[in-house]
Design a protein around this motif. Structure first.
Motif: not given
Lengths: 295, 295
Positions: A138, A140, A146
């Protein structure tokens, strides 16, 4: 009549002061400052080393040959900067991150600007060579939220340690390169091949120096990333295979503790099928944290 | 498996230690020591300068171009060493003299090995251009005793600031060069032409750097000498014209107080005839003191 007599003639004791004083009419203050530091440190080094005339000449010839081997596709001075840790130091100075943000490392010479933007999940390994790898994670912010619409530019060497641009005609064009964009949940995933360690070009003056210093020319296996998102500082970095034989002795000092990924071997056929790969494969999960632009 | 983990990965704070630790297997102790000093001073300089990536790349390109302009007859890295005072510093370190001995200065790029040995008093100016000069003096030991059989190798630029090797086809071969040997009284004398200041080559990267630093490329007028005698340290030096407009700002820092000669203008026709010259001429008297070899 130019009169610089206030600084006196050159002596061993005053050497750096005399040279620095000559630059007092420089119009560019930054250049003047930079040359003062370089001159002082250079004179300090010479005084500490006390080179013979022969050693001095050997240094002159090394610097000359390092320049002369450079051409459109080879930059031996960047290589010299790399193996002396200077490239990483300049990178560190220019990318001091707030606590929690992912660390940067060197760009390297193998990035290409026009790699294709691909649908998430694509296999960037176009010739199916090597051990399959599934990479995901991910993007972030520093509050673990996110980042949607982040652009992820990835590139890697193949299972033999070569980039496509080093093996034109052997590897397909844009092999092991791709650009991806995160969805609302900040996730990314793609398929590739387990990378391998490889040597920096070691047939020139820098390679000879490494050899004379008892150093090998290898970089441990890694994946390159440039991660960019609106409102955030761009991040140029790698992730590394911690089990690589050269992980503790990267020839260019690119490895950082925080950039060690886990290359987890998965034998389960069902898990492999789920991500569109045949077992066994390597699962690599890595999240990147971007720092918000100041101002 | 190579394990250098005891030194940890690269960090901004430990950068030089991490790089230096890599050289611990170097077989050549001197190379190891030299590279440790260079690495530490280089990292100190980078940390003090804090270059941007663009400035770092400008430095890479400067070093590259400085190497690439070098060829069989042009050595831009020696020039860089010269204008940063490094050549003079290395000369000083390698030629620390006992009190009373003549001081050395840089050899320069225009010495030729096979200049003719001439009878004392010869005129080394083969094309009769410029203002005549009579040069004379003695070669002595540090107790002021004359040294017989000393070899004196002299060379100089002409009245326009060019050496013969820079003007092949224009100046006669071996113009303004000669080798002489002292008699029992240690005396030497020869005829030449009053030299002129001249620029170091300034159309390359080093010349551009000098310009950006507000520095001129000129060397004040001088005569070159290499004096050698059995049992004594050889002496490579210049004598300078103290009335030269660049005497206090030699682009390569070669001037030392003790190497200033007097260029005395003589109008007297009788004095001129005595030394085989037409008036007016310049009379230059300079003694050199050699240090006895140790051991």
């Amino acid at each position: 009549m130019i009169d610089e007599h206030e600084y006196g003639y050159f002596t061993e004791a005053d050497s750096a002061d005399v040279v620095v004083a000559r630059n007092r009419n420089a119009k560019d203050e930054r250049l003047k400052q930079v040359m003062e530091v370089i001159t002082r440190k250079l004179h300090e080094a010479v005084k500490e080393i006390e080179p013979t005339q022969e050693e001095w000449f050997a240094a002159i010839m090394f610097l000359t040959q390092t320049g002369q081997i450079c051409n459109d596709w080879r930059q031996e001075y960047i290589l010299l900067s790399d193996v002396l840790g200077v490239s990483m130091l300049v990178d560190a100075i220019n990318n001091r991150k707030p606590s929690g943000a992912s660390e940067s490392t060197v760009l390297g010479p193998f990035h290409v600007a026009d790699a294709p933007e691909l649908p998430m999940g694509s296999n960037i390994c176009l010739d199916q060579k090597g051990e399959p790898m599934f990479v995901h994670g991910r993007i972030l912010d520093t509050e673990s939220k996110p980042i949607a619409g982040a652009k992820i530019d990835v590139w890697q060497a193949n299972d033999e340690g070569f980039y496509d641009v080093q093996q034109q005609g052997i590897q397909p064009e844009f092999n092991l390169r791709g650009v991806f964009r995160t969805d609302a949940d900040g996730r990314y995933w793609f398929r590739g091949v387990k990378p391998k360690y490889y040597p920096i070009p070691d047939d020139g003056p820098v390679g000879k120096l490494l050899g004379a210093l008892g150093r090998h020319p290898y970089r441990p296996a890694h994946l390159h990333y440039i991660v960019e998102a609106e409102g955030f500082d761009p991040l140029t970095t790698h992730i590394f295979d911690p089990d690589d034989p050269y992980i503790n002795s990267d020839a260019v000092f690119g490895v950082k503790e925080s950039l060690l990924a886990e290359f987890r071997k998965v034998e389960d056929a069902e898990a492999a099928a789920k991500v569109g790969i045949e077992a066994p494969f390597y699962d690599v999960e890595f999240d990147f944290v971007l720092s918000r632009k100041k101002g």
